[in-house]
Design a protein around this motif. Structure first.
Motif, short mmCIF file in Angstrom:
data_model
loop_
_atom_site.label_atom_id
_atom_site.label_comp_id
_atom_site.label_asym_id
_atom_site.label_seq_id
_atom_site.Cartn_x
_atom_site.Cartn_y
_atom_site.Cartn_z
N ALA A 111 -3.23 4.74 56.30
CA ALA A 111 -3.08 3.75 56.19
C ALA A 111 -3.13 4.00 54.44
CB ALA A 111 -4.57 4.01 55.61
N LEU A 112 -1.96 4.83 54.11
CA LEU A 112 -0.93 4.69 52.65
C LEU A 112 0.04 5.07 53.23
CD1 LEU A 112 -0.85 5.37 49.72
CD2 LEU A 112 -0.08 7.49 50.25
N GLN A 148 4.32 -0.56 52.83
CA GLN A 148 5.48 -0.85 53.29
C GLN A 148 5.04 -2.68 53.51
OE1 GLN A 148 4.64 -0.77 57.37
NE2 GLN A 148 5.64 1.73 57.57
N ASP A 149 4.08 -2.90 53.16
CA ASP A 149 2.92 -4.20 52.52
C ASP A 149 3.58 -4.47 50.70
OD1 ASP A 149 3.11 -4.54 54.90
OD2 ASP A 149 0.65 -4.53 54.96
N ARG A 179 -6.71 -0.40 42.34
CA ARG A 179 -8.18 -1.24 43.19
C ARG A 179 -7.36 -0.89 44.34
NH1 ARG A 179 -12.18 -3.30 42.17
NH2 ARG A 179 -13.41 -3.49 44.78
N ASP A 180 -6.16 -1.40 44.82
CA ASP A 180 -5.78 -1.12 45.98
C ASP A 180 -5.53 0.30 47.26
OD1 ASP A 180 -4.92 -3.67 45.42
OD2 ASP A 180 -2.18 -3.51 45.01
#
Length: 316
Positions: A114-115, A120-121, A128-129
């Motif tokens: 997930a990290l 990448q995005d 918070r992200d």
């Protein structure tokens, strides 16, 4: 003769490092304001590099360490102040704590897939992200003979400072202004922050509603907002000088600085005690091919090795 694991209380081979002026308390005479300037210095690099986290996770962890250091320095008893965040983001858990003597430690758990997808995005994610939606818990541990005090709130805000401010305004009904920073410098990782608290007036009552007190608090927060990350993390800039820059017109009084230190509290004895709580089948399952059980302290990332033959369940 080798010391049995349950009696071996020696610390593992971790840095013995103390930063003498890690926290500088201060207050503004005649105004409802007190605060702590936190500067972890080289201790930041020593704590963060014990773990193999990406830079974005290190920045978040460094800010968490600065936060608990500042809050623990206000403790009036032997104990510890801890921060725990659980969320559904790539950083699934973040824990940091600091004792009344300034001993610091932390660990973070991440979902690596997930990290990677997030980075990448979003190459520069917010706190918070990284954390997603979840909760923040702040706990004051006053020792084994006293009841712990804990408050829990949902995560609100884009950065850790905003989340902590939300905690105090909702869980404690306490006005605070918090600034936190952490970055990689030419000298290594550095972290720090500034915590301002609106305190009670004379007689122990809050001065909310007093126009002069309101104005004094607003002035203090405006002056604090001029603080820069470069100033906080500048090893060559004395803390007293930095505070003077900010508040010299507000009758600043600087108190005795307090030390911060590398503070993992793990030991072979403590972990051996944990192992003895498992049954025989679980212990056998943990055992590796070389006959050893390996336990890793998540705070200092140190491996403890226990011969399986030396560990027996208490019920056995």
């Amino acid at each position: 003769m080798e010391t049995p694991a349950f009696l071996d209380r020696d610390r593992p081979d971790v840095p013995d490092l103390v930063v003498p002026g890690g926290v500088t308390p201060f207050y503004l005479q005649g105004r409802p304001v007190r605060g702590r300037l936190v500067r972890l210095g080289v201790l930041t690099d020593v704590l963060l590099t014990r773990h193999d986290h990406p830079n974005v996770v290190n920045r978040l962890a460094g800010k968490a360490l600065a936060l608990v250091a500042g809050l623990a320095s206000a403790l009036k008893f032997q104990g510890a102040f801890s921060l725990q965040i659980k969320g559904d983001g790539p950083v699934t858990m973040l824990v940091a704590d600091c004792t009344d003597t300034g001993a610091l430690r932390f660990y973070a758990r991440t979902d690596d897939d997930a990290l990677d997808a997030l980075l990448q995005d979003t190459p520069n994610p917010t706190d918070r992200d990284l954390l997603g939606n979840g909760y923040m818990a702040l706990t004051v541990d006053q020792g084994p003979d006293m009841e712990r005090h804990q408050g829990i709130v949902d995560l609100a805000g884009d950065d850790l400072a905003a989340m902590a401010t939300h905690y105090f305004s909702t869980s404690e009904q306490h006005a605070c202004w918090i600034y936190l920073c952490c970055t990689m410098t030419n000298a290594g990782w550095r972290a720090g922050g500034l915590v301002l608290e609106r305190i009670a007036g004379e007689g122990g009552t809050h001065v909310v509603g007093d126009e002069d007190a309101d104005a004094s608090w607003e002035t203090a927060t405006i002056l604090a907002s001029t603080l820069s990350t470069k100033e906080v993390l500048d090893d060559a800039l004395p803390s007293a000088t930095l505070l003077h820059r900010l508040f010299h017109q507000e009758d600043l009084h600087v108190s005795q600085p307090r030390a911060l230190a590398y503070g993992c509290r793990c030991s072979r004895a403590r972990l051996a005690n944990v192992l003895e709580g498992f049954d025989t089948d679980d212990l056998d399952h943990m055992c590796q091919d070389d006959g050893q059980i390996v336990m890793t302290c998540e705070f200092c990332n140190h491996d403890f090795r226990f011969p399986r033959k030396d560990i027996a369940p208490r019920s056995a």
